[in-house]
Design an enzyme around this catalytic site. Structure first.
Site, short mmCIF file in Angstrom:
data_model
loop_
_atom_site.label_atom_id
_atom_site.label_comp_id
_atom_site.label_asym_id
_atom_site.label_seq_id
_atom_site.Cartn_x
_atom_site.Cartn_y
_atom_site.Cartn_z
N TYR A 215 42.21 55.94 48.02
CA TYR A 215 40.61 56.00 48.43
C TYR A 215 40.18 56.90 49.24
CZ TYR A 215 42.92 53.33 52.41
OH TYR A 215 43.73 52.96 53.45
N GLU A 216 38.96 57.06 49.41
CA GLU A 216 38.34 58.17 50.11
C GLU A 216 38.27 59.59 49.16
OE1 GLU A 216 36.33 57.09 52.33
OE2 GLU A 216 37.55 55.43 52.97
#
Lengths: 593, 593
Positions: free
Chosen positions: B434-435
């Site tokens: 994620y990110e």
């Protein structure tokens, strides 16, 4: 939902173009004509893709349940097991005398890969039975063989291996399970075993447990361990099932993966057991199973990597995200597929070059086993004994990493269970642990196998590499540059590491053992380098010979070049770590961690 | 059940002995006396070990449940959240104007590590709120700040980031969520967002969603994306809550890990939204959150690695198995503890040297952020912008690997959920995704950051390494050999890689991008090498100065020597891969995978 396609063409290429099985002179290999093996692989592939693969996710989600002493396997497992049995798959490489088809291990390994790739948890029921049957075959009396093998070869009865106890795994000398002689040749077995794969389930009418225990009054430690056959139901003289034995499942473990396989705590409460092999020689008998199991676990590492890779490729071709940096490749779509991006390629090439290399490695290992068993070839036996920890440790470590890379290709979707990529990593994870955690494999390799018979097997391995290079160099400049030279360099690194152990391991064994993990990985890379050189050479020869399927052979060469250029140079890093010795590894007092 | 002990002593060592925070001249740092920071860390450590850690396993087992549109968090989460809020922890490094304590990012990062290590899923509720509040702080109007920030700084209201849609993650230009202007300055937001962490839950009275959407009639692609504030409950002028907005959770995802955090599909059905920042400049505003979030995710990688490591050490000291090869170390016991075995040591030293090095890396990064924000230091801003993808990508890749190594120390018990080691790997896995998946970080680093401002930031990094070596060499022969020389060699490898990109990336950008992952890892190793050289130097100086706690500093030096000898040489392998170029990576047609 993930899919799986059996790598039938690749298997044929390795067996026929690379290993040249029919020309090997190993008894039984003369029957392995390409048409024949292709037919087997096609049928096995259908079972894998059509029957076992759809049950893989179901097995993961449902898991096994224990209620009132009965373990239920996931929906569909029992029916599928019946179908696998009906096809005669469990006895593929077992003796005809006991109902098997007497195929070589080479074919068993190829088919095993497909089954494991499509459903590891399911295939373990069959795999452990195979291992237990092999131990009985190697160490049982004729009466024991006649009593147990026909039903085990067919998987009417399944088998288990009972080693671990709560306080002892690797160090089996600490074992507490006891065997009390009954005067009639039987023993009463009492104790608790944990982590027993397929320990109890609803897919077979009987389960034959092979159990390590200490006969009362025997030697201390590992020298007092014996192996026993403990059937769930006692077997009458006429082969019919008798009374329930004193063995029962205590609980099933909640695990990270392989949910479809029941991992049991087994309680032996004065259960009747029968000595398998000699008293106090249980470890020797168990190692027949262990060595087979270790190769089988290495195969699982490869199998999960390949299955995960296949799905990562699909996703990378399908998912549109961003544009190729060198110019749009899908002008009619809103974006280009992931596969245009170099870092996605890098990941897929790592996966592809590993799985194809590892497949050749496993099949080569199987030919060594066949040479040892069928031709009585002691050199092959010694070599495969040396390679066993490498196949188990390197292929499962790397195989796991590849499933993580495949999952990564999916981005956020890789983390969502619905997409199935998490299961590959969770299932593959166990292969690094069971049948001897990979640290134990590295210890076995460096602490025992390397110096075995005066180091003659590792010398034979170096000679083999040298021989290949000598025989095949000088015919094609590009091949020499891309394959022969990197292989030579890697092999030289490995020789330097071996030399370091010889020179520094004597005065302090920690100097060898602190480098054991690096050596195992270095050895694995050299093996895959050798495999890629052999595959590259076979592909080159096929192209020179005007083979019709040029794209297949060109792809082989390109994939091999990737491995040689990007993966094989890891040997230099491993060497530098090994040569840094034990000092930095052992510097701290335990209290300072 | 795993335990967690906050690394308070190590944090103090890095902040005071290594980074010498109080002497840095950064506004606010003068208040960070050792006693003061120790008091904060002790209190935070108590929350982490005593409150959050016991909920970590519970969160994993129970997960979040969605019923009739209401998401319930695991047992104990809500009460713990109240306690964390009451302690003022969420506003630690937020402006006093909005109820925060105005501490520097340095302290926020240190405390964040402890909270994440003890319970990542729980800490995300707070972490995402922090990111959303930072975006409002940076881009909101005064009215927006006054309306939202006080309640977000206290975590009475939590926040979310809404970027991803089913068909678009990295490539946000493909976004379909629409924003229709209403004439009164507000917009109606319509569309579906997926993977929304903390999207809906029962721990806050309101949730402030930051949502990327395209204003109708705006530019195509990424240039038409704007950022909106979409509160779950509309907020009245007087700050009280108004009517429920048109946003609702559609479902919650079943994930591999971080079960305690609700990952939601969010449906926006004409929800009222308010533009945050400028029209069509949504990406710029979002990147305020993203950059902060990326550093926070890097910290999660470190945090999970440390928590897993601590438990692996306990197990290695406790579990008796086998005997030391150099002679029995526990003669009164049935076997020696695992920690005597060199390969277990090797694994623990890898983990220890990584986590301590990564901790210094993260804290150094935080000082750069503070220098940028508090002193307006543009060079620091440029450097931390360059380092952000390295912190995110390298630390989470390696952090995950470390949790796998920690799990491996447990053998079979590592695979059983009851022991808790599986959760560390499953939770740590998301940080690689994620990110911005780590491949995207590598692309950002090599495709964008490296050449930013004419490459001046990477030059500054090299100068920094060179400066350190020059300033500290020649005082201690052993230190030069063990620390300075390996650091120089690694930095030289990285310079060679940068040079390769400059010389070959122009004619074919694939030559750079095919090496992006290797470069990110190489860069990470050089950063940790620099951190270890700085820590080693501080430890050496402390010992020369007659520090009372010699064992602590000796251990630091020994751990650093391990990293320099065994981990840092990986830069040579990365360099050789990079220099092999794009050819083998890009050779295959997509059809041939």
């Amino acid at each position: 939902m993930p899919r799986y396609t059996a790598p039938t063409k690749d298997l044929s290429f390795i067996i026929h173009d690379v290993l040249k099985a029919t020309q090997s002179g190993i008894p039984g290999y003369d029957e392995l004509e390409a048409d024949f093996t292709a037919a087997i692989f096609e049928e096995a592939g259908k079972i894998a893709s059509g029957l076992l693969q759809p049950l893989n996710t179901i097995g993961d989600r449902e898991g096994c349940t224990l209620e009132n002493g009965v373990v239920r396997t996931p929906t569909g497992f029992k029916a599928a097991f019946e179908q696998v049995k009906a096809g005669g798959w469990p006895g593929l490489d077992m003796p005809e005398q006991y109902g098997g088809q007497n195929m070589p291990a080479l074919i068993g390994t190829a088919v095993g890969e497909m089954f494991s790739a499509s459903n590891q948890a399911f295939t373990m029921y069959q795999g452990l039975t195979h291992g237990a049957a092999s131990a009985i075959l190697a160490h049982g009396t004729d009466a024991q063989k006649d009593m147990y093998l026909p039903n085990m070869v067919s998987c009417e009865w399944t088998g288990t291996m009972n080693l671990t106890e709560p306080h002892c795994g690797t160090d089996l000398g600490l074992m507490r399970t006891k065997a009390a002689p009954q005067g009639d040749g039987s023993y009463k077995i009492t104790g608790q075993k944990i982590f027993i794969s397929s320990g109890e389930h609803d897919m077979a009418e009987n389960i034959i447990h092979l159990v390590l225990a200490k006969i009362e009054g025997g030697p201390e430690g590992i020298k007092g361990v014996s192996l026993f056959i403990v059937p769930k139901f006692n077997v009458n003289e006429d082969g019919s099932l008798g009374a329930r034995n004193g063995v029962a499942v205590g609980s099933i473990e909640e695990k990270m993966g392989i949910h479809g396989n029941s991992t049991c705590v087994m309680n032996y409460d004065g259960a009747t057991g029968y000595l398998l092999g000699e008293q106090h020689k249980g470890m020797r008998a168990m190692f027949t199973m262990m060595n087979e199991a270790r190769l089988g676990v290495g195969m699982q590492g490869l199998a999960q990597a390949d299955a995960a890779y296949q799905n990562a490729v699909d996703y990378a071709k399908d998912r549109l995200q961003g544009r190729a940096v060198t110019g749009t490749e899908n002008p009619d779509g809103p974006a280009d597929p992931l596969i245009v991006h170099p870092d996605i390629r890098r990941s897929l090439m790592e996966q592809k070059s590993f799985t194809e290399g590892a497949r050749a490695f496993l099949l080569w290992g199987a030919t060594l086993i066949d040479a040892a068993h069928r031709s009585g070839d002691n050199d092959a036996d010694g070599l495969v004994s040396l390679l066993t920890p490498v196949i188990k440790g390197f292929v499962t470590d790397q195989g796991y990493d590849m499933t993580v890379k495949a999952q990564q290709v999916y981005g956020g979707h890789g983390y969502i269970e619905e997409w199935g990529m998490s299961q590959y990593t969770r299932d593959a994870r166990i292969a690094m642990i069971y049948e001897g955690a990979n640290g134990v494999q590295a210890l076995d390799l460096v602490g025992r196998k390397l110096a075995q018979d005066g180091g003659k097997h590792v010398m034979a391995f170096f000679d083999l590499v040298k021989g290949f290079c000598k025989d095949n160099a000088g015919q094609d400049e590009a091949f020499d540059r891309d394959f022969i030279e990197p292989l030579k360099a890697a092999s030289k690194d490995m020789q330097a590491a071996s030399m370091y152990f010889v020179q520094n391991g004597m005065k302090n064994p920690n100097n060898a053992l602190a480098g054991s993990n690096d050596f195992m990985h270095m050895f694995g890379h050299v093996c895959l380098g050798l495999m890629w050189a052999r595959m590259g050479n076979a592909a080159r020869e096929a192209l020179v010979g005007g083979a019709s399927d040029a794209a297949f052979y060109e792809t082989k060469l390109a994939t091999g070049r990737y491995y040689m250029a990007r993966q094989l140079p890891a040997t230099a890093l491993h060497l530098s770590r090994i040569q840094s010795g034990a000092e930095t590894v052992m510097a701290l007092d335990a209290a300072n961690f």
